[in-house]
Motif scaffolding. Sequence first.
Motif, PDB file in Angstrom:
ATOM      1  N   ARG A   1       0.829  -1.210   0.000  1.00  0.00           N
ATOM      2  CA  ARG A   1       0.000   0.000   0.000  1.00  0.00           C
ATOM      3  C   ARG A   1       0.857   1.252   0.000  1.00  0.00           C
ATOM      4  O   ARG A   1       0.526   2.229  -0.674  1.00  0.00           O
TER       5      ARG A   1
ATOM      6  N   ARG B   1      -5.462  16.230  11.923  1.00  0.00           N
ATOM      7  CA  ARG B   1      -5.759  15.342  10.797  1.00  0.00           C
ATOM      8  C   ARG B   1      -4.694  15.414   9.720  1.00  0.00           C
ATOM      9  O   ARG B   1      -4.569  14.513   8.909  1.00  0.00           O
TER      10      ARG B   1
ATOM     11  N   VAL C   1      -4.602   8.599   9.695  1.00  0.00           N
ATOM     12  CA  VAL C   1      -5.346   7.466   9.163  1.00  0.00           C
ATOM     13  C   VAL C   1      -6.439   7.091  10.166  1.00  0.00           C
ATOM     14  O   VAL C   1      -7.586   6.886   9.807  1.00  0.00           O
ATOM     15  N   THR C   2      -6.049   7.013  11.419  1.00  0.00           N
ATOM     16  CA  THR C   2      -6.951   6.763  12.540  1.00  0.00           C
ATOM     17  C   THR C   2      -6.481   7.688  13.663  1.00  0.00           C
ATOM     18  O   THR C   2      -5.464   8.366  13.511  1.00  0.00           O
TER      19      THR C   2
ATOM     20  N   GLU D   1      -3.529  12.594  -1.959  1.00  0.00           N
ATOM     21  CA  GLU D   1      -3.294  11.147  -1.982  1.00  0.00           C
ATOM     22  C   GLU D   1      -3.158  10.574  -0.570  1.00  0.00           C
ATOM     23  O   GLU D   1      -3.633   9.466  -0.299  1.00  0.00           O
TER      24      GLU D   1
ATOM     25  N   ARG E   1      -4.629  11.767   2.168  1.00  0.00           N
ATOM     26  CA  ARG E   1      -5.978  11.725   2.748  1.00  0.00           C
ATOM     27  C   ARG E   1      -6.794  10.578   2.157  1.00  0.00           C
ATOM     28  O   ARG E   1      -7.524   9.882   2.849  1.00  0.00           O
ATOM     29  N   ARG E   2      -6.658  10.388   0.855  1.00  0.00           N
ATOM     30  CA  ARG E   2      -7.383   9.325   0.170  1.00  0.00           C
ATOM     31  C   ARG E   2      -6.922   7.940   0.636  1.00  0.00           C
ATOM     32  O   ARG E   2      -7.726   7.011   0.738  1.00  0.00           O
TER      33      ARG E   2
ATOM     34  N   ARG F   1      -6.261   7.008   3.450  1.00  0.00           N
ATOM     35  CA  ARG F   1      -6.903   6.664   4.723  1.00  0.00           C
ATOM     36  C   ARG F   1      -7.939   5.561   4.522  1.00  0.00           C
ATOM     37  O   ARG F   1      -8.060   4.645   5.333  1.00  0.00           O
ATOM     38  N   LEU F   2      -8.672   5.626   3.434  1.00  0.00           N
ATOM     39  CA  LEU F   2      -9.710   4.639   3.151  1.00  0.00           C
ATOM     40  C   LEU F   2      -9.126   3.240   2.946  1.00  0.00           C
ATOM     41  O   LEU F   2      -9.785   2.238   3.236  1.00  0.00           O
ATOM     42  N   VAL F   3      -7.904   3.171   2.465  1.00  0.00           N
ATOM     43  CA  VAL F   3      -7.254   1.890   2.212  1.00  0.00           C
ATOM     44  C   VAL F   3      -6.628   1.322   3.486  1.00  0.00           C
ATOM     45  O   VAL F   3      -6.716   0.124   3.747  1.00  0.00           O
TER      46      VAL F   3
ATOM     47  N   GLU G   1      -7.201   2.387   6.825  1.00  0.00           N
ATOM     48  CA  GLU G   1      -8.015   2.430   8.049  1.00  0.00           C
ATOM     49  C   GLU G   1      -8.639   1.086   8.454  1.00  0.00           C
ATOM     50  O   GLU G   1      -8.559   0.738   9.650  1.00  0.00           O
ATOM     51  N   PRO G   2      -9.230   0.303   7.557  1.00  0.00           N
ATOM     52  CA  PRO G   2      -9.879  -0.935   8.002  1.00  0.00           C
ATOM     53  C   PRO G   2      -8.942  -1.896   8.754  1.00  0.00           C
ATOM     54  O   PRO G   2      -9.385  -2.595   9.659  1.00  0.00           O
TER      55      PRO G   2
END
Length: 120
Positions: free
Chosen positions: A7, A69, A85-86, A107, A109-110, A112-114, A116-117
């Motif tokens: 990632r 953030r 990210v969290t 990029e 900030r984006r 984070r979606l990848v 974070e889980p």
Amino acid sequence: MQVFDERLQALEEAIGGVLGICLVARDGICVQVRKSAENLDLEALAAEVLTLVGRISDPEHDPSVGRVRGFSIAGDGLTLAVAAVTPTYYLLAALDDETRLGRARFELRRARLVFEPDLL
């Protein structure tokens, strides 16, 4: 971890001009590091930057700030971009002078979606 390295590599390619990038915990310890500049001590920079994040986010320092953030620090020959990210993990990218900071911030900030889980 292999998944974080992949990632970070994808993020590095999306930004371009990245000298080093890492996933770092709030305590300043890097979870995963990628760097192309051998003389860059990204682990030390991450520790210092996350110390700043902690001070800025400290409610005793200024309760109106809240959780950090993201932010950037520009120097001669190097810009650091940080994105949460969290509440306990951040992405830190060391960028060369030619890298567009706006693109890097977007990029990060984006990403984070990848990330974070797997970090919650």
